[in-house]
Motif scaffolding. Structure first.
Motif, short mmCIF file in Angstrom:
data_model
loop_
_atom_site.label_atom_id
_atom_site.label_comp_id
_atom_site.label_asym_id
_atom_site.label_seq_id
_atom_site.Cartn_x
_atom_site.Cartn_y
_atom_site.Cartn_z
N CYS A 1 0.83 -1.21 0.00
CA CYS A 1 0.00 0.00 0.00
C CYS A 1 0.86 1.26 0.00
CB CYS A 1 -0.92 0.00 1.22
SG CYS A 1 -2.26 -1.21 1.14
N GLU A 2 1.90 1.24 0.80
CA GLU A 2 2.81 2.39 0.88
C GLU A 2 3.49 2.64 -0.46
OE1 GLU A 2 3.31 4.39 3.35
OE2 GLU A 2 2.59 3.38 5.15
N SER A 3 3.66 1.59 -1.24
CA SER A 3 4.32 1.72 -2.54
C SER A 3 3.34 2.10 -3.65
CB SER A 3 5.02 0.40 -2.89
OG SER A 3 5.50 0.41 -4.22
N VAL A 4 2.19 1.44 -3.67
CA VAL A 4 1.25 1.57 -4.80
C VAL A 4 0.35 2.81 -4.67
CG1 VAL A 4 -0.72 0.49 -5.97
CG2 VAL A 4 1.26 -0.90 -5.28
N SER B 1 0.28 -7.13 -6.22
CA SER B 1 -0.73 -7.39 -7.24
C SER B 1 -2.14 -7.35 -6.63
CB SER B 1 -0.49 -8.75 -7.92
OG SER B 1 -0.70 -9.82 -7.02
N THR B 2 -2.26 -7.76 -5.38
CA THR B 2 -3.56 -7.72 -4.70
C THR B 2 -4.01 -6.28 -4.48
OG1 THR B 2 -3.10 -9.83 -3.60
CG2 THR B 2 -4.83 -8.45 -2.65
N VAL B 3 -3.10 -5.43 -4.01
CA VAL B 3 -3.42 -4.02 -3.81
C VAL B 3 -3.85 -3.39 -5.13
CG1 VAL B 3 -2.47 -1.75 -3.24
CG2 VAL B 3 -1.96 -3.72 -1.78
N LYS B 4 -3.13 -3.69 -6.20
CA LYS B 4 -3.45 -3.10 -7.51
C LYS B 4 -4.82 -3.57 -8.00
CE LYS B 4 1.27 -2.30 -9.13
NZ LYS B 4 2.34 -2.69 -10.08
N ARG B 5 -5.15 -4.83 -7.77
CA ARG B 5 -6.46 -5.33 -8.20
C ARG B 5 -7.58 -4.71 -7.39
NH1 ARG B 5 -7.42 -11.47 -8.58
NH2 ARG B 5 -9.49 -10.64 -9.03
N LEU B 6 -7.38 -4.58 -6.07
CA LEU B 6 -8.39 -3.94 -5.23
C LEU B 6 -8.59 -2.48 -5.63
CD1 LEU B 6 -7.47 -5.38 -1.71
CD2 LEU B 6 -9.53 -5.90 -3.04
N LEU B 7 -7.50 -1.82 -5.95
CA LEU B 7 -7.57 -0.43 -6.39
C LEU B 7 -8.29 -0.35 -7.74
CD1 LEU B 7 -6.81 2.52 -5.96
CD2 LEU B 7 -4.57 2.02 -6.99
N ASP B 8 -8.07 -1.33 -8.58
CA ASP B 8 -8.74 -1.37 -9.88
C ASP B 8 -10.25 -1.52 -9.71
OD1 ASP B 8 -8.67 -1.48 -12.80
OD2 ASP B 8 -9.27 -3.57 -12.56
N TYR B 9 -10.67 -2.37 -8.76
CA TYR B 9 -12.11 -2.52 -8.49
C TYR B 9 -12.70 -1.18 -8.05
CZ TYR B 9 -11.72 -7.63 -8.62
OH TYR B 9 -11.51 -8.93 -9.01
N ARG B 10 -11.97 -0.47 -7.19
CA ARG B 10 -12.44 0.83 -6.71
C ARG B 10 -12.51 1.83 -7.85
NH1 ARG B 10 -10.12 6.21 -6.63
NH2 ARG B 10 -10.99 7.31 -4.84
N ASN B 11 -11.52 1.82 -8.72
CA ASN B 11 -11.50 2.77 -9.83
C ASN B 11 -12.62 2.49 -10.84
OD1 ASN B 11 -9.33 4.13 -8.77
ND2 ASN B 11 -7.82 3.01 -9.94
N LYS B 12 -12.99 1.21 -10.97
CA LYS B 12 -14.11 0.87 -11.86
C LYS B 12 -15.42 1.40 -11.28
CE LYS B 12 -12.06 -3.17 -14.09
NZ LYS B 12 -12.05 -4.64 -14.20
N PHE B 13 -15.53 1.37 -9.96
CA PHE B 13 -16.71 1.95 -9.32
C PHE B 13 -16.78 3.45 -9.63
CE2 PHE B 13 -18.42 4.48 -5.83
CZ PHE B 13 -19.69 3.95 -5.70
N THR C 1 -16.59 -8.77 -0.95
CA THR C 1 -15.95 -10.08 -1.04
C THR C 1 -15.34 -10.21 -2.43
OG1 THR C 1 -17.45 -11.12 0.56
CG2 THR C 1 -16.28 -12.58 -0.96
N TYR C 2 -14.07 -10.56 -2.47
CA TYR C 2 -13.33 -10.66 -3.73
C TYR C 2 -12.74 -12.06 -3.86
CZ TYR C 2 -13.51 -5.55 -3.30
OH TYR C 2 -13.93 -4.26 -3.16
N GLU C 3 -12.36 -12.42 -5.08
CA GLU C 3 -11.68 -13.70 -5.32
C GLU C 3 -10.25 -13.45 -5.77
OE1 GLU C 3 -13.73 -16.30 -7.99
OE2 GLU C 3 -15.04 -17.09 -6.40
N ALA D 1 -9.20 3.97 -0.69
CA ALA D 1 -8.69 3.32 -1.90
C ALA D 1 -9.33 1.96 -2.15
CB ALA D 1 -7.17 3.14 -1.80
N PHE D 2 -10.12 1.49 -1.19
CA PHE D 2 -10.71 0.16 -1.31
C PHE D 2 -12.21 0.21 -0.96
CE2 PHE D 2 -6.35 -0.26 0.39
CZ PHE D 2 -5.74 -0.76 -0.75
N LEU D 3 -12.94 -0.74 -1.50
CA LEU D 3 -14.37 -0.86 -1.20
C LEU D 3 -14.63 -2.15 -0.43
CD1 LEU D 3 -15.92 0.18 -4.64
CD2 LEU D 3 -15.66 1.60 -2.60
#
Length: 349
Positions: free
Chosen positions: A151-154, A184-196, A173-175, A168-170
């Protein structure tokens, strides 16, 4: 002539014995083959179970994991078939859900191919960002330190300041694959938030004069103010009204956050004097970030808050968790007096 006849008899018997012996060998081989095949295709009869194989696990450690998770007999069969198929520990690294009825040979093949089962990762009801790394570390192979470092990096590269990390997160429940890296997990969670936060929602936020993080901040206050989901949009509009008129937010939940005591039942003057950028009785405008991780539904509640003229609110004296709203200070004071009397009657200090 007798010798020829005798030799013929011997040869005939020899052929008979050889044939009989061959049949016995074939029968034994067939029996063994059937037994082995039954072992290979035997089904798992236990409750659904997860098998976790960490990175750099040895072959013996994998055997132990299978037997501990699936039972000694079934686990041994799986490991025997996996080893017979020349399975590689590096490839088997991962998490596998084994269900009732799964055959030995199929489980062994999954291990050999590294065909993991995605794990469901859930987080909700988070007040402090520091809670999230611990929650993620309990559900994934990486630990809390790895997730926090990611998180500190991304997140700063994505435009988030530390007080806004929680936005940065919503909660949901994610898979993920259990072996996914923290980054990669932080980036995917951030991507879900950005899609929202699509163009339509960003446009609505802009029309309110807010950034997505500021929308999350108002949403977080609304969630802390009321457990009644149908009230949250009303509360959000109240705070939008205060911002528009230049009033201080004076939101009690921000005081609890500033004090560090979310269990406060009664906000006293000494609490209001807490020096903090989150104490909205002292600061003008919004605090630097959300005071909890708001749900997507509450974010939409802010963006689509119904129009009204309320600028005051007070908890109802029936302790239902709902609120009395007012447009004038006199009406608000009357509501507040009833609530204070109810607190006094219950001895809440």
């Amino acid at each position: 002539m007798d010798n020829v006849y005798l030799w013929g008899r011997i040869m005939k018997k020899t052929k008979q014995y050889f044939l009989a012996g061959s049949l016995i060998v074939v029968a034994i081989a067939a029996f063994a083959g059937i037994k082995i095949w039954r072992e290979f295709t035997s089904a798992y009869n236990g409750a659904d179970a997860w098998v976790y194989i960490p990175g750099k696990a040895s072959e013996s450690a994998i055997v132990d994991s299978l037997q501990n998770s699936l039972g000694k007999a079934y686990g041994k069969r799986v490991s025997d078939v996996w080893k017979l198929a020349k399975g590689c520990p590096e490839t088997a690294h991962g998490a596998y859900l084994i269900k009732k009825g799964d055959r030995v040979i199929d489980v062994a093949r999954r291990l050999k191919r590294g065909a993991q089962t995605p794990v469901k990762v859930t987080f909700n009801n988070i007040r402090l960002f520091s809670e999230l790394p611990e929650i993620m570390g309990r559900q994934m192979e990486f630990d809390a330190v790895d997730f926090e470092a990611a998180c500190e990096s991304v997140l700063p590269e994505a435009g988030f300041k530390k007080p806004g990390f929680v936005a940065a997160f919503l909660p949901d429940t994610y898979e993920f694959y259990w072996t996914s890296s923290a980054e990669s997990t932080v980036k995917r969670l951030l991507d879900y938030r950005n899609k929202f936060w699509n163009d339509d929602r960003r446009a609505k936020a802009k029309s309110l004069g807010l950034t997505p993080v500021q929308v999350a901040t108002i949403a977080s206050i609304a969630e802390e103010e009321t457990a009644a989901s149908d009230e949250r949009a009303v509360v959000a509009r109240l705070y939008l009204n205060r911002l528009k008129t230049g009033m201080k937010l004076q939101a009690d939940p921000t005081v609890k956050y500033a004090v560090g005591d979310f269990g406060l039942r009664r906000i006293l003057n000494r609490h209001l004097e807490t020096v903090s950028p989150y104490n909205t009785y002292m600061i003008q405008g919004l605090p630097p970030g959300p005071i909890r991780m708001p749900y997507a539904s509450t974010l939409d509640g802010v963006l689509n808050a119904p129009m009204h003229n309320y600028i005051y609110m007070c908890a109802k004296e029936d302790f239902s968790g709902r609120h009395n709203f007012a447009t004038t200070l006199s009406a608000h004071n009357a509501n507040a007096n009833r609530y204070r009397e109810a607190l006094n009657k219950r001895g809440i200090k």
